[in-house]
Each structure stands twice: as structure tokens, then as C-alpha cells.
Design an enzyme around this catalytic site. Sequence first.
Site: not given
Length: 366
Positions: A23, A36, A41, A80-81, A119, A137, A206
Site C-alpha cells: 500500500w 491502517e 494490533q 481478530g478484533y 490516528y 500511533d 535525542c
Amino acid sequence: MKQPAITRSLLQWYEVHRRNLPWRGSADPYRIWISEIMAQQTQLERVVTYYQRWLKRFPDVTALAAADEDVVLKLWEGLGYYSRARHILAAARKIMSRFGGEFPRQFAEIRSLPGIGDYTAGAIASMAFGLPVPAVDANVLRVFARLDNLDQPIRNAATRAAVTRRVRSLQPAERPGDFNEALMELGALVCTRNPACDLCPLQVHCEGFRTNVVADRPVKEPKPGASKISMVSGVLPYGGKLLIQKRRLDNVWPGLWEFPGGVIEKGESPETALVREFQEELELAVEPETKIAVVRYSYTRYRVTMHAYYCRLAGDAVPLPVFKEALTGRFVSPGVLGDYAFPAGHRKLIDIMVDKAEFSRRLAQS
Ligand code: SF4
């Protein structure tokens, strides 16, 4: 306007190191959206296979919106989900009815679609339509927890808001989508759980690295412990077919199919629970016979042990189940079980069951 050094370094790194995903490079909001949602997850390697299969079946919003929910859930089986799949279908239908089949182009409109939060709306708006909107995210939160040495857990709303502001301040007007993707890619490839700081294009900026606190960032939160649940399921053969039922929409795995059963209550044996569940939920009197398997699986924070039995009717009457705790149910031939979407534990049970000689024998005798 001159880009901040962080932005420049990150985009240069991204040009060279970004992964080649199916993608990537597409400005098609439909493709970005599907990838996305699938990636939430789920490991990316698995997403690629599901994504390609999905696009073959549903190449665009119009094809998806016309699909039957069972077909959509079946294609999602294993990811899942499942509420994600149901939301995708609802959103596709809303795009057809409310936006005339055109994917909405404004952040607020995209955000108004079912299953799309800040998001995902940010990712679609920036990658498909070039809008300067952050897409924050877990990867992005982790990167900034270290980069800016944030001493609060990243789940906190205030921390998320601070990171969102920071992304907005660094996001270039001309490549906002690439910038969002680059941040996520850095979190996925370099600033991971065990970060490879020596390979990081942002090392000089950083604060976590400079002050030697990278190992303590993000700040850890206590995790809730896993809960164990014991369940029972009954496989009832009758006339060469098996009884399955469709789960209610207000429960886990909404709309998926399963073998009847339920939670084993305190003090109950699996066999007693099986008889009770069939009686209470289907008004069927059954007797458990042989145990097929003990199937173990996990969902969210639950560790499930499912005891599965063959069972038979207690009398000679034709079974007329009343589906009190399910949307519907039916007896189906074993050959069509593959057409129905089952939760992982029941799919595992099917795989175990059909491989055994006893399966054909029981069906033949039923
Ligand atoms: Fe993450 Fe290390 Fe890079 Fe800092 S230097 S952003 S901790 S990878």
C-alpha cells in the site's frame, strides 16, 4: 520555510530505509484505510497477505459496501478484533449513502466514519490528501517519549496531546504523509522496544539518548494481570450435519459463528456445564459423549481453556433449538464450515476434529 533538522534527517532516512509494502506510495484513501485498520494490533507480515486477498475481493468502496456481512467477517477471520471488520463495512456503506461513494477529503468527515479515530483519520488525510495532520500511533509515542525524554506514561491523554503538538510543529507542509509514515517507520525499525540508537538518524537530537535514559522510556505502567477462563463447547451431530450458532452483537466476537456452550461456573464439571448451557440457551436436552479436545487460546487479556465434547440428544425428538443467547443458528454440513467465520478457538477445534476418524463416524451415525 526551512524544515527543522529533525524533519530533514527523518525524511532522508525514510527515502533510503522504508520497507516496500503493497500500500506504500498509493494515494488511494481506500487502500490506505484498509491497510491502517488491518495493521492495528496485527503483525505487518500477516497484514500483507490479508490486505492482498481483501483487495482482490473488494477492490473499492462500492464493492465493499455491497458485500454481505458474513462474507466480510469470513475474509477477516484470523485477524481478530472483529469489530474492526464490522466498522469497515459500516463505514463503506456510510461513504455510499452520505458521501455519494466518494471517500471524504476533510479530516472531520473522515473522522466521522465508523471505526476511524484520530490516528486513522490523520493517516488517511495526510497520506491520501496531503493534509498537514498528525497520525500518532504507539510507534510515534515511543519515539517521542525517548526523543523528548517524556517522564509520563504514553497512555496519558496529556502525553498524547503533547506528542501530537510536537508532530504538528515538525510536520512539513509539502510532505505531511511521508513525515507521518517516516515517524512510524522509525518506531517500527529503529526506535523499537530494544532501540538501535547507533543506526538512528535522530540520535543527535535525542534527549533520552543524551541523558542515558533510553531504557527507562517510555515510562512503564503496571499491566493488569491475565484472567483465566474455563469454557465448554458441544458439537452436536444430527442427520450428518453439525449445530452452530451466530454470536450476539453486544458480546465478544460479534456476529461470528461457534459451537454452542459457555463458561464453566464455579464448582461445575465441564460435562455438567455443557448440559446446563444447552438447556438454558437452546432448550435442548443433551448428553455429553467423548471429549474431542482441550483447546487453549487467548484474546485481549483472557487465557481461555475450552473443553470440547461430542454430545447427543437425550431423547428421540427432532431437535428444535431456541437460540436465546445467539442471533441465530442452524445445522450445517461439515463441507461448508469453511464458509463461516469462527473465533480462533473454535476454528482450532474444527481443525483438530475433522482430522480424526471419529468425526466421519459420528456424522454417519447421527
Ligand atoms: Fe530512539 Fe535511540 Fe533514536 Fe533516540 S537515538 S530516537 S532512543 S533510536
